[in-house]
Scaffold this active site. Structure first.
Site, short mmCIF file in Angstrom:
data_model
loop_
_atom_site.label_atom_id
_atom_site.label_comp_id
_atom_site.label_asym_id
_atom_site.label_seq_id
_atom_site.Cartn_x
_atom_site.Cartn_y
_atom_site.Cartn_z
N ASP A 63 0.87 -1.19 0.00
CA ASP A 63 0.00 0.00 0.00
C ASP A 63 0.90 1.23 0.00
O ASP A 63 1.54 1.54 1.01
CB ASP A 63 -0.91 0.00 1.22
CG ASP A 63 -1.71 1.29 1.35
OD1 ASP A 63 -2.16 1.80 0.31
OD2 ASP A 63 -1.86 1.79 2.48
N ASN A 85 3.47 7.11 4.08
CA ASN A 85 4.04 5.80 4.38
C ASN A 85 3.70 4.78 3.31
O ASN A 85 2.66 4.88 2.66
CB ASN A 85 3.56 5.28 5.73
CG ASN A 85 4.03 6.14 6.90
OD1 ASN A 85 3.22 6.67 7.64
ND2 ASN A 85 5.33 6.30 7.05
N ALA A 102 -7.32 3.99 -4.22
CA ALA A 102 -7.30 2.53 -4.14
C ALA A 102 -7.28 2.05 -2.69
O ALA A 102 -7.90 1.04 -2.35
CB ALA A 102 -6.07 2.00 -4.89
N ASP A 103 -6.59 2.76 -1.82
CA ASP A 103 -6.53 2.36 -0.42
C ASP A 103 -7.90 2.46 0.24
O ASP A 103 -8.25 1.64 1.10
CB ASP A 103 -5.51 3.21 0.34
CG ASP A 103 -5.76 4.71 0.22
OD1 ASP A 103 -6.40 5.15 -0.75
OD2 ASP A 103 -5.30 5.46 1.11
#
Length: 260
Positions: free
Chosen positions: A6, A11, A108-109
Site C-alpha cells: 500500500d 508511508n 485505491a486504499d
C-alpha cells in the site's frame, strides 16, 4: 505467498500473506525519488529478516495513491521477485458497487479499506483512516460504497501552522497533558490533537445520523492509535485493514491476476 503493498503519500506498508494469515508486515516512509533497485533491495532484505525467503513470493498486489511510483514498483516486482504486480484500479473486481460520481476518483486504499471493513463488520459501517488525510468511507448495509469525507490529517495541520505562522515552531504530535496550554508548544499540541478529535467526532456524528443507529465504525492508519483513545465514538483500531482488503480483492481476481 502473496506480497501486498500500500503506497501512501507519507508511508508505504508491505505485508506478506500465507494463505489468509498476515505472516509479516512493515511500514516505511514513502520517498518519491527512490529507485526500483532501492525498493527491491530493501524489500528483499525485510523479507529475509522476517523469515520469508523472497523466492516464495508468488504474487503481488499494489494499491497506490502516488502515480509516479507505480512504474518503479512494477519494475521492482519484475526484477527482484519475478512476478507481475497486480495494481488495484479501474477494471478490478472488488465485489463492491461504487456509488461515486466518478469511481476512478476514489483512492485505491479507500476501496481496499471498504472491502475489508464490510468483510469484517458487515454494514452499514464507516472506515476512518488516519493518514496524511483523515478519510471517512461509508459502506451501506448491502455492501455498497456510498462515498465519504476527506479532511486534513493532523500532520498536514501541524505543517501548515509551522509554514504559515512565522513565530510558531514544529512540534511533536502527541496528546497534551491538559487542554489549556501554558506555552506555545503545549497550546499548539492541544489545538492539533483536540482539533482532530473534535473533527472526527463531529463528522462521525453527522454520518451516523444519516446512516442509522446500527452503523459500526472501524479505524485504521498511522495516527489511529494516537487519536482514537480520545474519541467519543471509541472505534476499534485495525492497523492492517488496508492490507487485508488488498488480500481479499486479490483473491477475487486471482485467475485474471495470474494471467496478467
Amino acid at each position: 505467498m502473496l506480497l501486498v503493498i500500500d503506497v501512501g503519500n507519507t508511508n508505504t506498508c508491505l505485508g506478506v500473506f500465507k494463505e489468509r494469515e498476515l505472516f509479516a508486515q512493515w511500514r516505511l516512509s514513502t520517498h518519491r525519488e527512490q529507485t526500483a533497485d532501492e525498493y527491491g533491495i530493501l524489500s528483499r532484505n525485510l523479507l529475509t529478516l522476517g523469515g520469508v525467503p523472497p523466492g516464495e513470493i508468488k504474487a503481488m498486489i499494489v494499491s497506490s495513491v502516488v502515480p509516479t511510483l507505480n512504474p518503479v514498483i512494477h519494475e521492482m516486482a519484475e526484477r527482484y521477485f519475478q512476478v507481475k504486480p497486480y495494481f488495484l484500479g479501474p477494471g478490478v473486481r472488488t465485489g463492491m458497487a461504487i456509488h461515486y460520481d466518478n469511481p476512478q476518483e476514489v483512492g485505491a486504499d479507500r476501496i481496499a479499506n471498504a472491502v475489508a471493513a464490510f468483510e469484517k463488520c458487515g454494514g452499514p459501517c464507516i472506515v476512518v483512516d488516519f493518514g496524511t488525510a483523515i478519510t471517512f468511507d461509508a459502506i451501506s448495509e448491502k455492501g455498497e460504497y456510498l462515498g465519504g469525507v476527506i479532511a486534513p490529517g493532523i500532520g498536514i495541520s501541524a505543517e501548515a501552522l509551522f509554514a504559515r505562522a512565522a513565530r510558531l515552531p514544529r512540534v511533536e504530535i502527541r496528546e497534551p497533558e491538559r487542554v489549556i496550554g501554558t506555552n506555545t508548544v503545549s497550546s499548539m499540541q492541544s489545538g492539533l490533537f483536540y482539533g482532530s478529535v473534535g473533527l472526527v467526532d463531529g463528522v462521525l456524528d453527522r454520518m451516523c445520523a444519516v446512516m442509522g443507529p446500527k452503523t459500526r465504525v472501524i479505524a485504521t492508519g498511522g495516527q489511529a492509535e494516537l487519536l482514537t483513545s480520545a474519541l467519543k465514538h471509541k472505534p476499534p483500531v485495525d492497523p492492517f485493514l488496508t492490507l487485508e482488503g488488498l488480500r481479499i480483492i486479490y483473491e477475487r481476481n486471482a485467475s485474471s491476476a495470474h494471467r496478467k
